[in-house]
Design a protein around this motif. Structure first.
Motif, mmCIF file in Angstrom:
data_model
loop_
_atom_site.group_PDB
_atom_site.id
_atom_site.type_symbol
_atom_site.label_atom_id
_atom_site.label_comp_id
_atom_site.label_asym_id
_atom_site.label_seq_id
_atom_site.Cartn_x
_atom_site.Cartn_y
_atom_site.Cartn_z
ATOM 1 N N TYR A 37 0.826 -1.201 0.000
ATOM 2 C CA TYR A 37 0.000 0.000 0.000
ATOM 3 C C TYR A 37 0.867 1.261 0.000
ATOM 4 O O TYR A 37 0.639 2.178 -0.802
ATOM 5 N N PHE A 38 1.862 1.324 0.869
ATOM 6 C CA PHE A 38 2.703 2.512 0.937
ATOM 7 C C PHE A 38 3.498 2.717 -0.350
ATOM 8 O O PHE A 38 3.736 3.861 -0.772
ATOM 9 N N MET A 39 3.913 1.635 -1.006
ATOM 10 C CA MET A 39 4.570 1.767 -2.311
ATOM 11 C C MET A 39 3.597 2.348 -3.327
ATOM 12 O O MET A 39 3.954 3.186 -4.157
ATOM 13 N N HIS A 40 2.353 1.902 -3.242
ATOM 14 C CA HIS A 40 1.337 2.355 -4.194
ATOM 15 C C HIS A 40 1.102 3.861 -4.089
ATOM 16 O O HIS A 40 0.861 4.538 -5.104
ATOM 17 N N ILE A 41 1.172 4.413 -2.883
ATOM 18 C CA ILE A 41 0.934 5.853 -2.701
ATOM 19 C C ILE A 41 2.251 6.632 -2.602
ATOM 20 O O ILE A 41 2.269 7.784 -2.170
ATOM 21 N N ASN A 42 3.368 5.958 -2.975
ATOM 22 C CA ASN A 42 4.688 6.596 -3.020
ATOM 23 C C ASN A 42 5.196 7.059 -1.659
ATOM 24 O O ASN A 42 5.949 8.034 -1.575
ATOM 25 N N ARG A 43 4.759 6.373 -0.592
ATOM 26 C CA ARG A 43 5.351 6.629 0.733
ATOM 27 C C ARG A 43 6.446 5.582 0.937
ATOM 28 O O ARG A 43 6.284 4.607 1.662
ATOM 29 N N ARG A 44 7.580 5.801 0.250
ATOM 30 C CA ARG A 44 8.582 4.739 0.129
ATOM 31 C C ARG A 44 9.285 4.416 1.437
ATOM 32 O O ARG A 44 9.628 3.271 1.689
ATOM 33 N N SER A 45 9.516 5.423 2.269
ATOM 34 C CA SER A 45 10.207 5.152 3.528
ATOM 35 C C SER A 45 9.373 4.230 4.417
ATOM 36 O O SER A 45 9.884 3.287 5.022
ATOM 37 N N LYS A 46 8.056 4.505 4.474
ATOM 38 C CA LYS A 46 7.180 3.640 5.262
ATOM 39 C C LYS A 46 7.082 2.255 4.634
ATOM 40 O O LYS A 46 6.993 1.245 5.337
ATOM 41 N N ALA A 47 7.092 2.217 3.306
ATOM 42 C CA ALA A 47 7.036 0.926 2.621
ATOM 43 C C ALA A 47 8.250 0.084 2.982
ATOM 44 O O ALA A 47 8.127 -1.120 3.266
ATOM 45 N N ILE A 48 9.415 0.688 2.992
ATOM 46 C CA ILE A 48 10.636 -0.055 3.298
ATOM 47 C C ILE A 48 10.619 -0.566 4.732
ATOM 48 O O ILE A 48 11.019 -1.700 5.009
ATOM 49 N N ILE A 49 10.139 0.262 5.666
ATOM 50 C CA ILE A 49 10.042 -0.172 7.066
ATOM 51 C C ILE A 49 9.148 -1.409 7.173
ATOM 52 O O ILE A 49 9.490 -2.395 7.832
ATOM 53 N N CYS A 50 7.994 -1.357 6.493
ATOM 54 C CA CYS A 50 7.073 -2.493 6.536
ATOM 55 C C CYS A 50 7.694 -3.735 5.922
ATOM 56 O O CYS A 50 7.545 -4.843 6.445
ATOM 57 N N VAL A 51 8.402 -3.548 4.822
ATOM 58 C CA VAL A 51 9.026 -4.685 4.142
ATOM 59 C C VAL A 51 10.124 -5.294 5.003
ATOM 60 O O VAL A 51 10.270 -6.516 5.086
ATOM 61 N N ILE A 52 10.907 -4.457 5.666
ATOM 62 C CA ILE A 52 11.975 -4.960 6.544
ATOM 63 C C ILE A 52 11.371 -5.782 7.682
ATOM 64 O O ILE A 52 11.868 -6.868 8.019
ATOM 65 N N ILE A 53 10.292 -5.280 8.269
ATOM 66 C CA ILE A 53 9.622 -6.037 9.331
ATOM 67 C C ILE A 53 9.119 -7.364 8.785
ATOM 68 O O ILE A 53 9.217 -8.410 9.443
ATOM 69 N N SER A 54 8.588 -7.332 7.579
ATOM 70 C CA SER A 54 8.099 -8.563 6.954
ATOM 71 C C SER A 54 9.231 -9.563 6.766
ATOM 72 O O SER A 54 9.085 -10.757 7.044
ATOM 73 N N ILE A 55 10.383 -9.076 6.309
ATOM 74 C CA ILE A 55 11.542 -9.965 6.101
ATOM 75 C C ILE A 55 11.989 -10.574 7.421
ATOM 76 O O ILE A 55 12.301 -11.768 7.503
ATOM 77 N N ILE A 56 12.017 -9.758 8.462
ATOM 78 C CA ILE A 56 12.443 -10.247 9.774
ATOM 79 C C ILE A 56 11.555 -11.396 10.242
ATOM 80 O O ILE A 56 12.023 -12.370 10.833
ATOM 81 N N ASN A 57 10.267 -11.276 9.955
ATOM 82 C CA ASN A 57 9.316 -12.271 10.447
ATOM 83 C C ASN A 57 9.254 -13.537 9.606
ATOM 84 O O ASN A 57 8.782 -14.564 10.080
ATOM 85 N N SER A 58 9.689 -13.466 8.358
ATOM 86 C CA SER A 58 9.577 -14.652 7.512
ATOM 87 C C SER A 58 10.573 -14.600 6.371
ATOM 88 O O SER A 58 10.744 -13.575 5.725
ATOM 89 N N PHE A 59 11.208 -15.746 6.120
ATOM 90 C CA PHE A 59 12.126 -15.859 4.988
ATOM 91 C C PHE A 59 11.664 -16.931 4.020
ATOM 92 O O PHE A 59 12.470 -17.507 3.292
ATOM 93 N N ASN A 60 10.362 -17.218 3.976
ATOM 94 C CA ASN A 60 9.927 -18.258 3.052
ATOM 95 C C ASN A 60 9.987 -17.741 1.621
ATOM 96 O O ASN A 60 9.907 -16.551 1.355
ATOM 97 N N GLY A 61 10.115 -18.672 0.669
ATOM 98 C CA GLY A 61 10.364 -18.339 -0.724
ATOM 99 C C GLY A 61 9.286 -17.480 -1.341
ATOM 100 O O GLY A 61 9.563 -16.572 -2.129
#
Length: 305
Positions: free
Chosen positions: A261-285
């Protein structure tokens, strides 16, 4: 021969007249004989009764003069039910005629609190409604709380709930602060304490169209999934200890959706934070593949600068 138990069919509506007659017809046409149909009008701006005059004698109509959240509207409808079992039919969806006949017998086991089935997605292609089966494999049954934490795979309009499984406190029915994840939280609460049965047949149809509330604002559904956690902790305080793997997946998908969602509205910094949290929680393919799909355009822009 014992009388079939009463099943309450709840139809919630707010200005939904386009498909409402079709939904009611599918409820009225059930081959199961002992039903009541509760139509709960959530402060519509149109005359709902005028659009369903063919069915007025076959339904019980109730209206809220004040507009309610979806969770509150569903709970208000429940207060008008008399059935031993409750099932929900949204105003744009359809029951197949043998739905109740096929599902109710599974409740002979008193430990069963919920029965669900497969469903069709109805999508409009070239001005024609096409049915696509939702599940292509046999879905989980029994004690499915852990499985359900990973993803809500229960089609809402196929679920039948034993009414006695609901708490005596309305606060713990559908979450009245929610508009998207009302069913998910309640299903988790029921599956934590009761068994579930799955009928491997298509018994309902979920219509996909431009007005679907969940599809219009998916990021809000993700936010509600996050806000569900404190309520789930109330009945499963060891959630993060007993179900660590499932919660890693749960949180990963929540933050990944928020990142989209944040990528879609060009809020890239928030998007990256969310993605990093997602990576931390899961490394499945699967998640890694999706992460790179959404991150690559942003990373590429940085490189070109």
């Amino acid at each position: 021969m014992p009388k079939e138990p009463l099943v309450s069919i709840i139809i919630n509506t707010h200005n939904d007249t386009k498909y409402l007659n079709e939904a009611i017809k599918s409820a009225v046409s059930q081959t199961y004989s002992n039903t009541e149909i509760i139509l709960f009008d959530n402060s519509s701006n149109v005359d709902i009764r005028a659009s369903i005059d063919n069915y007025l004698e076959e339904i019980k109509y109730f209206r809220s003069e004040k507009f309610l959240t979806l969770g509150a509207a569903r709970n208000s409808a429940i207060t008008h039910t008399n059935g031993e079992f409750i099932t929900f039919l949204d105003a744009d969806d359809i029951f197949l005629e043998d739905k109740l006949v096929r599902q109710i017998p599974y409740f002979i086991d008193k430990d069963v609190g919920l029965v669900y089935s497969n469903a069709y997605h109805m999508s409009n292609k070239n001005s024609k409604w096409i049915d696509e089966k939702l599940h292509t494999e046999h879905m989980p049954e029994g004690k499915i709380f852990s499985e359900l934490l990973k993803k809500n795979f229960i089609p809402f309009n196929t679920a039948i709930i034993r009414k006695s499984c609901l708490s005596h406190d309305r606060l713990y029915w559908f979450n009245e602060n929610f508009n998207f994840c009302t069913d998910y939280e309640l299903f988790l609460r029921i599956t934590h304490d009761f068994k579930v049965c799955y009928v491997n047949e298509v018994l309902g149809k979920w219509r996909i169209h431009g007005g679907n509330y969940t599809l219009k604002k998916p990021y809000l559904a993700s936010a509600e999934r996050y806000l569900m956690i404190p309520r789930v902790l109330e009945f499963e305080p060891e959630l993060f200890d007993k179900h660590k793997k499932e919660m890693d997946i749960y949180l990963s998908e929540v933050f990944l959706d928020m990142g989209r969602y944040f990528m879609h509205i060009n809020r890239r910094s928030k998007a990256i934070i969310c993605v990093i949290i997602s990576i931390i929680n899961s490394f499945n393919g699967k998640n890694i593949k999706i992460l790179f799909h959404y991150l690559f355009p942003f990373i590429n822009r940085i490189r070109l600068r």
